[in-house]
Enzyme design. Structure first.
Site, PDB file in Angstrom:
ATOM      1  N   ARG A 155       0.841  -1.223   0.000  1.00  0.00           N
ATOM      2  CA  ARG A 155       0.000   0.000   0.000  1.00  0.00           C
ATOM      3  C   ARG A 155       0.869   1.264   0.000  1.00  0.00           C
ATOM      4  NH1 ARG A 155      -2.957  -3.695  -0.632  1.00  0.00           N
ATOM      5  NH2 ARG A 155      -5.086  -3.918   0.128  1.00  0.00           N
ATOM      6  N   SER A 188     -10.277  -0.676   3.728  1.00  0.00           N
ATOM      7  CA  SER A 188      -9.501  -0.920   4.953  1.00  0.00           C
ATOM      8  C   SER A 188      -9.028   0.410   5.528  1.00  0.00           C
ATOM      9  CB  SER A 188      -8.273  -1.775   4.650  1.00  0.00           C
ATOM     10  OG  SER A 188      -8.643  -3.050   4.226  1.00  0.00           O
ATOM     11  N   GLU A 238      -4.450   3.626   6.803  1.00  0.00           N
ATOM     12  CA  GLU A 238      -4.147   3.292   5.410  1.00  0.00           C
ATOM     13  C   GLU A 238      -4.511   4.400   4.421  1.00  0.00           C
ATOM     14  OE1 GLU A 238      -4.295   1.818   1.509  1.00  0.00           O
ATOM     15  OE2 GLU A 238      -6.150   2.160   2.587  1.00  0.00           O
TER      16      GLU A 238
HETATM   17  N1  EPU Z   1     -10.854 -11.086  10.562  1.00  0.00           N
HETATM   18  C1  EPU Z   1     -11.305 -10.996  11.846  1.00  0.00           C
HETATM   19  N2  EPU Z   1     -12.370 -10.179  12.124  1.00  0.00           N
HETATM   20  C2  EPU Z   1     -12.956  -9.448  11.136  1.00  0.00           C
HETATM   21  C3  EPU Z   1     -12.494  -9.551   9.826  1.00  0.00           C
HETATM   22  C4  EPU Z   1     -11.420 -10.367   9.547  1.00  0.00           C
HETATM   23  O1  EPU Z   1     -10.794 -11.630  12.744  1.00  0.00           O
HETATM   24  O2  EPU Z   1     -13.900  -8.705  11.445  1.00  0.00           O
HETATM   25  C5  EPU Z   1      -9.703 -11.932  10.271  1.00  0.00           C
HETATM   26  C6  EPU Z   1     -10.031 -12.924   9.183  1.00  0.00           C
HETATM   27  O3  EPU Z   1     -10.504 -14.111   9.735  1.00  0.00           O
HETATM   28  C7  EPU Z   1      -8.743 -13.105   8.450  1.00  0.00           C
HETATM   29  C8  EPU Z   1      -7.954 -11.844   8.760  1.00  0.00           C
HETATM   30  O4  EPU Z   1      -8.664 -11.133   9.755  1.00  0.00           O
HETATM   31  O5  EPU Z   1      -8.049 -14.192   8.986  1.00  0.00           O
HETATM   32  C9  EPU Z   1      -7.724 -10.968   7.540  1.00  0.00           C
HETATM   33  O6  EPU Z   1      -8.976 -10.595   6.954  1.00  0.00           O
HETATM   34  P1  EPU Z   1      -9.169 -10.529   5.371  1.00  0.00           P
HETATM   35  O7  EPU Z   1      -8.667 -11.776   4.748  1.00  0.00           O
HETATM   36  O8  EPU Z   1     -10.583 -10.174   5.088  1.00  0.00           O
HETATM   37  O9  EPU Z   1      -8.231  -9.399   4.839  1.00  0.00           O
HETATM   38  P2  EPU Z   1      -7.539  -8.097   5.470  1.00  0.00           P
HETATM   39  O10 EPU Z   1      -6.121  -8.454   5.742  1.00  0.00           O
HETATM   40  O11 EPU Z   1      -8.326  -7.525   6.593  1.00  0.00           O
HETATM   41  C10 EPU Z   1      -6.639  -7.212   3.188  1.00  0.00           C
HETATM   42  C11 EPU Z   1      -6.639  -5.887   2.468  1.00  0.00           C
HETATM   43  C12 EPU Z   1      -7.954  -5.683   1.740  1.00  0.00           C
HETATM   44  C13 EPU Z   1      -8.136  -6.840   0.759  1.00  0.00           C
HETATM   45  C14 EPU Z   1      -8.128  -8.160   1.531  1.00  0.00           C
HETATM   46  C15 EPU Z   1      -8.166  -9.353   0.599  1.00  0.00           C
HETATM   47  C16 EPU Z   1      -5.190  -4.388   3.697  1.00  0.00           C
HETATM   48  C17 EPU Z   1      -5.094  -3.166   4.553  1.00  0.00           C
HETATM   49  N3  EPU Z   1      -6.423  -4.795   3.402  1.00  0.00           N
HETATM   50  O12 EPU Z   1      -7.620  -7.113   4.209  1.00  0.00           O
HETATM   51  O13 EPU Z   1      -7.849  -4.486   1.003  1.00  0.00           O
HETATM   52  O14 EPU Z   1      -9.373  -6.720   0.056  1.00  0.00           O
HETATM   53  O15 EPU Z   1      -6.897  -8.256   2.291  1.00  0.00           O
HETATM   54  O16 EPU Z   1      -6.952  -9.466  -0.059  1.00  0.00           O
HETATM   55  O17 EPU Z   1      -4.179  -4.927   3.312  1.00  0.00           O
HETATM   56  C18 EPU Z   1      -8.247  -2.149   1.143  1.00  0.00           C
HETATM   57  O18 EPU Z   1      -7.030  -1.988   1.013  1.00  0.00           O
HETATM   58  O19 EPU Z   1      -9.026  -1.170   1.258  1.00  0.00           O
HETATM   59  C19 EPU Z   1      -8.789  -3.484   1.191  1.00  0.00           C
HETATM   60  C20 EPU Z   1     -10.085  -3.727   1.396  1.00  0.00           C
END
Ligand code: EPU
Length: 384
Positions: A186, A283, A380
């Site tokens: 990012r 995010s 972010e």
């Molecule tokens: N999780 C929780 N509670 C929640 C949501 C998620 O415990 O309420 C856990 C999930 O179980 C999972 C982990 O957190 O193990 C990560 O969640 P997720 O896979 O949904 O992805 P993220 O790391 O939160 C990142 C990007 C997103 C992108 C997704 C999918 C960043 C800051 N965010 O989110 O990007 O869509 O991966 O690749 O890196 C964005 O940048 O705006 C964005 C939405």
């Protein structure tokens, strides 16, 4: 975002370059319909630029010399906390084309104002896979390299060729390849300096600038070219995708199916900013990375903390998991709320204080996570 719904003040015009048409300069304009959070702040002046000649005309006009300029794409990764002085340039450059083919690649170009998701869909309609994991991301093509958008195992830099930009200080045009863009998680040369505002305060280490000077606020990206492999190479390693794959019996999906899966996964987890009350910037925090030593210390106390080992020896923690564990999910602070289906997203119904209120909630979350895990979450989106 459209021009409708704006509350424009005095309007003036300026000779533009597109078919010699005049550019409207809108004064004291609400930016509410120009940012997905719905922050109802005012721009002192706003111009929608529809062609590059418009930008050169503006830069050559003495009125705008030494005036601060804010570049807006889809407004989906920006938190506007106050009225914006100077000039807002809303980038409305359009056009997309196949530039050339090599033995292994298709070079495909889109103008900065093209909506990102529509561009991805268009590449697949043409039978050119490669961007399907990045389906459904709000915003424009021009904003995509700024934060090196990424999702479901693919980052923009994995499919990037080069981009054209105009230096707002000199009016000169230039082209940058991937190495010169300084992409990171990012992060890019177009954002360096965000760290100064957020990371430094959060006590984080300064990111590696790869010797490049920041172009933050100085470069208006006009066109981006992507290198799409001719041989379809599906990226299926992300947990959410693996689940879909299992449910589908393990058969490798074609690019259109993968595109559909990504759209479905996203809409199940992430709010659509067009839905009333759900203004958001995706995010709100980056997933923090720590050293092995810090990791051992933290995981010893929180063995269930979701994490991923990165190639460089650091470890990335799931910010959403930490926020969730602190009990913030679905909690509110004033009108700002943590989204009930994903704790990394903050939602707001919009209004004059939307930016400030969401930021206040974010600060409270940062404090909780820091207290409990000893990790500082970095914001972010760009905060103005
Ligand atoms: N999780 C929780 N509670 C929640 C949501 C998620 O415990 O309420 C856990 C999930 O179980 C999972 C982990 O957190 O193990 C990560 O969640 P997720 O896979 O949904 O992805 P993220 O790391 O939160 C990142 C990007 C997103 C992108 C997704 C999918 C960043 C800051 N965010 O989110 O990007 O869509 O991966 O690749 O890196 C964005 O940048 O705006 C964005 C939405």
């Amino acid at each position: 975002m459209g021009i409708e719904g704006m509350h424009a003040g005095v309007e003036s015009t300026l000779a533009g370059g597109c078919d010699n048409s005049a550019m409207d300069v809108l004064r004291n304009v609400s930016l509410r319909s120009f940012n997905t959070l719905g922050a109802d702040v005012q721009a002192q002046a706003l111009v929608q630029v529809a062609c590059e000649a418009d930008i050169h005309a503006l830069l050559g006009d003495a009125t705008w010399r030494d005036v601060p300029i804010l570049i807006l794409g889809g407004g989906s990764n920006i938190v506007l906390t106050r009225d914006v002085p100077g000039l807002v340039l809303s980038v409305a450059l359009r056009g997309r084309r196949l530039v050339r083919e090599t033995e292994h690649l298709r070079i495909v170009e889109a103008a900065a104002g093209e909506p990102w998701h529509d561009f991805v869909a268009w590449t697949l309609d043409n039978g050119w896979p490669g961007l399907e994991n990045l389906a459904g991301i709000p915003g424009t093509v021009g904003a995509a390299p700024v934060q090196n958008i990424g999702a479901y195992g693919v980052e923009l830099q994995d499919r990037f060729d080069e981009l054209d930009y105009i230096d707002l200080r000199t009016g000169q045009t230039g082209t940058l390849g991937a190495a010169e863009c300084g992409f990171g998680y990012r992060q890019s040369i177009f954002r360096y300096g965000t760290w100064l505002a957020e990371g430094k305060r959060a006590g984080q280490e300064e990111p590696d600038k790869q010797g490049a000077a920041s172009l933050r606020g100085h470069a208006l990206i006009t066109r981006v070219r992507f290198a799409l492999p001719k041989v379809y190479q599906p990226v299926l390693g992300y947990a959410d995708i693996e689940q879909r794959l299992l449910a589908a019996g393990g058969a490798e999906p074609d690019a259109r199916t993968l595109f559909d899966w990504v759209c479905e996964i996203r809409s199940a987890k992430l709010p659509d900013p067009r839905e009333p009350g759900l203004g958001n910037v995706g995010s709100f925090f980056k997933n923090p990375t720590v050293s092995e030593e810090q990791f051992q210390h933290i995981i010893g106390r929180h063995p269930h903390l979701v994490h991923y080992r990165l190639g460089d020896g650091t470890i990335k923690f799931a910010a959403a998991w930490m926020i969730d564990a602190c009990g913030w999910k679905a909690q509110s602070m004033g009108p700002a709320r943590v989204y009930a289906r994903h704790a990394i997203v903050l939602v707001h119904p919009g209004g004059p204080a939307a930016g400030a209120e969401v930021l206040a909630l974010a600060r409270a979350i940062q404090a909780s996570v820091c207290e409990r895990f000893g990790v500082v979450l970095e914001i972010e989106p760009v905060v103005v």
